[in-house]
Design an enzyme around this catalytic site. Sequence first.
Site, PDB file in Angstrom:
ATOM      1  N   ASP A 234      -7.174  -1.944   3.444  1.00 25.33           N
ATOM      2  CA  ASP A 234      -6.161  -2.977   3.179  1.00 25.33           C
ATOM      3  C   ASP A 234      -6.522  -4.326   3.804  1.00 25.33           C
ATOM      4  OD1 ASP A 234      -4.475  -1.071   1.926  1.00 25.33           O
ATOM      5  OD2 ASP A 234      -3.820  -0.387   3.890  1.00 25.33           O
TER       6      ASP A 234
ATOM      7  N   ASP B   5      -2.008  -0.436   6.065  1.00 24.88           N
ATOM      8  CA  ASP B   5      -2.259   0.126   7.382  1.00 24.88           C
ATOM      9  C   ASP B   5      -3.712   0.521   7.600  1.00 24.88           C
ATOM     10  OD1 ASP B   5      -2.344   2.238   5.621  1.00 24.88           O
ATOM     11  OD2 ASP B   5      -1.335   3.646   6.962  1.00 24.88           O
TER      12      ASP B   5
ATOM     13  N   ASP C  39       0.850  -1.179   0.000  1.00 25.75           N
ATOM     14  CA  ASP C  39       0.000   0.000   0.000  1.00 25.75           C
ATOM     15  C   ASP C  39       0.898   1.245   0.000  1.00 25.75           C
ATOM     16  OD1 ASP C  39      -2.496   1.472   0.407  1.00 25.75           O
ATOM     17  OD2 ASP C  39      -1.661   1.904   2.385  1.00 25.75           O
TER      18      ASP C  39
END
Length: 932
Positions: free
Chosen positions: A604, A600, A334
């Site tokens: 996700d 985070d 990410d």
Amino acid sequence: MEEAIHVEVADDIPPELEALLHTEPLHGLTDHEVAERTAQFGLNEIPENKTNPFLKFLSYFLGPISYLLEIACILSGVFEDWIDFGILLAVLIINACIGFFEEARAESALDALKNTLALKSRCWRNGKLVEVDSNTLVPGDIIALRLGDIIPADCRLLGVGVTGEISEGTLQIDQSALTGESLPVQKGKGATAYSSAIVKQGQMLAVVTKTGINTYIGRAANLISITTEEGHFQKIINSIGNFLVIITCGMAVILFFVRTWAVPEDKDASIGERVKSALLEVLVLTIAAIPVGLPTIMSVTMAVGASQLAKKEVIVKRLTAIEELASVSILCSDKTGTLTLNQLSFDVPYLSNKGNTTDDFHGTGVPYTEQDLLLASFFASEPGAQDAIESAIRKAAQNRVTILKERENQDHHIPGYKVNNFIPFNPTSKYTEATVTDLATGKQFRTIKGAPQVIVRMVGGHDEATAAVNDFARRGLRALGVARTIDDAMTKFEMIGMISLLDPPRPDSAHTIDECHKLGISVKMITGDQQIIGKEVAHRLGMNRTILDASKLMDASLDEEALIDRCEKCDGFAQVIPEHKYKVVELLQKRGYLVGMTGDGVNDAPALKKANVGIAVEGCTDAARSAADIVLLAAGLSTIIDGVKTSRAIFQRMRSYALYRIASTIHFLLFFFVSICAYGFSLPPRLIILIAVLNDAATLVISVDNAQISQRPDKWRLGQLITLSFILGFLLMIISWCHFFVAHYGFGYTQHSYDNYPDEENAGVLQTIMYLQISSCPHFVIFSTRLPGYFYENMPSWIFILAVAGTQVFAMFMSIFGIRGLDATAIGWGWGVGVLAISTVMFMLLDVVKVQIIRKWSFDLTVKLYPTKARKAELEARLVKRALLSRVNANIVKARKTYYMVLGVVAWKKALSHSKKGKLYAGNSDSTVAIN
């Protein structure tokens, strides 16, 4: 002027649901309507399914090896063999406890997702604005949103103020934890605000459109709940277990019939006694052959590794993730908050020249400085504003402008200046303004900061600044214009410059990506931001800029293989929603890759759960932490490299033990299968059990052995593992038979046991010699299997040497002097030292065989030895790629030759031209001399 445009994720509303959303804003729903819709749609919460802890504990007793151990344990109890019964039961319980307690999680992913929902909401009901529990909201409810609120459900903004006034304004909403966008987004009338996003600025009424599991975050929870696939490590262990169980059971059944009818231990015994005696003997052999310690040693090795990683601030929540991290070949990371800081920061600005005008950009030729730009911006910044852009500019000014850094207190006081008036930002003017007095001169001026196109218009036009803004937009940077007045009337503005803002990469991200590449791991960036922002960040991280719009993953015109090719070739994905992240991981896994995913945010969580290894980074949400297998406590990604290296060391230890144990099992089964069938020869049960217990107990220390770390993702290569194990096991069997023949025929030792023939000379000696040989020779092979190369390339730890050598020295002294209670007959120093010396030499010779097999092994050979439809298809695809790569390389070589030839011709022409000029110059010189 080009502008980066936010692309909103579409959220379809079915017609039947749309009909329920036309609620009167200042009246809301009635209690009766709320009750009806609660019955239809349920509560605004995410349903959960909790696993019974006892059933979870029992699940650790499942699997092929566990089944065989359990059967053996039951039979040991039936035959009242309580020592074996106790050992087997202890192994089963210890293994289950290690797995259960090490993998116990404090909270589930669904609990965390549920807790991110707002607890209370302000809502219009029955004509009154009341506070209600968020879980009681239903589609059609009118809710009030204001600064700081966590949005309780997906809702549509109405463009109406809380008290009913029409509003043309917007809400600034931070949805980074949901979509991965680094910047807050502006949303006005008709836009959808998602559950669990945070209102950063503004206030407005909204109508609830979706609740509970149907919300954006609810769909993420649903993706998590349906992801229950068996882990990669468990598949490998089951494959190894199935192989060993099949050959063990197959040979055990044959031996049972042989020992009962063909070569019975006591020919005069009844059939019932023969069956019982044969079953007991086969049971003992089976117990010794089963890799009793395989699950336990694997678990202990991973538990020790988890402890090592914890010291490096890497917390392992699922033990088997350690093995899988070693095999990860693609890391999907990410962007926002993981590769970047998730903090909007001041970037390289555009600076105008002082005295510039619409027609004369050069002005005095002296440019404004970065400090001039930031100080003017600071004048026009609102103190205490929660806006991310305002905060970024104020922070940059306080860190970089000298007079601001030297202040004693950090309020809006500016040494040497006084802000007389401040006009905050509003959607109509699109800029902030401050009127400032220079205390040294007493002169007043105005500074403005705002949308670039507005500032350019305020200065009367500025093509150079417009070009700079367009460049920022193409690179995904947010731009703000800054100008100030230069006349006494404070009406004529001059351009100071353009601020550029970006969520910058973490300081260690580029280095981490480079280290991943060195370790053979491909990194793919995944972001909810726009494609141009993704490309800019990728460029700054040293990655290629092939960033794919994630909507292309849903292209119905492409088949799955084409989609997987897209995923393989690109360097990242933009405009991603949770379903896209999940899809990326799923597609890459279908191509056979082991995928790691870092993140985070709530968005996700599904992909973290779906990935082979989900990694939650420092500062993550509860949802990401719960869905992940590994949690990083230190900021940044650098600890991932430590995790990969440690996990690869652990992998090498586990693979070396698996190779040793499978080879030992094959050797054990083959030798006793032939010895019993051909000669009716076996070892006393106590010696057999002693081999199994001592050898497996000693190899527990492999968890702290020195290991050689691979520079490529580790793979089990089951075909290679089983073939190599079989070859080593077969060679070990031949070595054992050599000892048997030499002792039996060369020295005349009888194969009778001491218990059955106590008066016979040398009775039991052959059994003890074979015990020492079967105990030591395969056990020393672990010094070879611990490395893919030669055993001396990386020395084992002293603890490992002492543990392995210690058990065999004990076995040697026990054999030399004999221990009647363990059915060991004294064989003397000659045989004791000789057998151990031969075992030491043999493992060195077997090491050469191992190295040659590993070096010559290839996927082509695997397909020949273990042909399957999938492997054949994979080999065919690889051959096509090889042929294509060969043609490409050949064309590159031809192109290089042509290029070098052209360079040579050009160089030759230049040399020839210089030569002619030199001759002409020389001729002219001669003529001049002659004339003179």
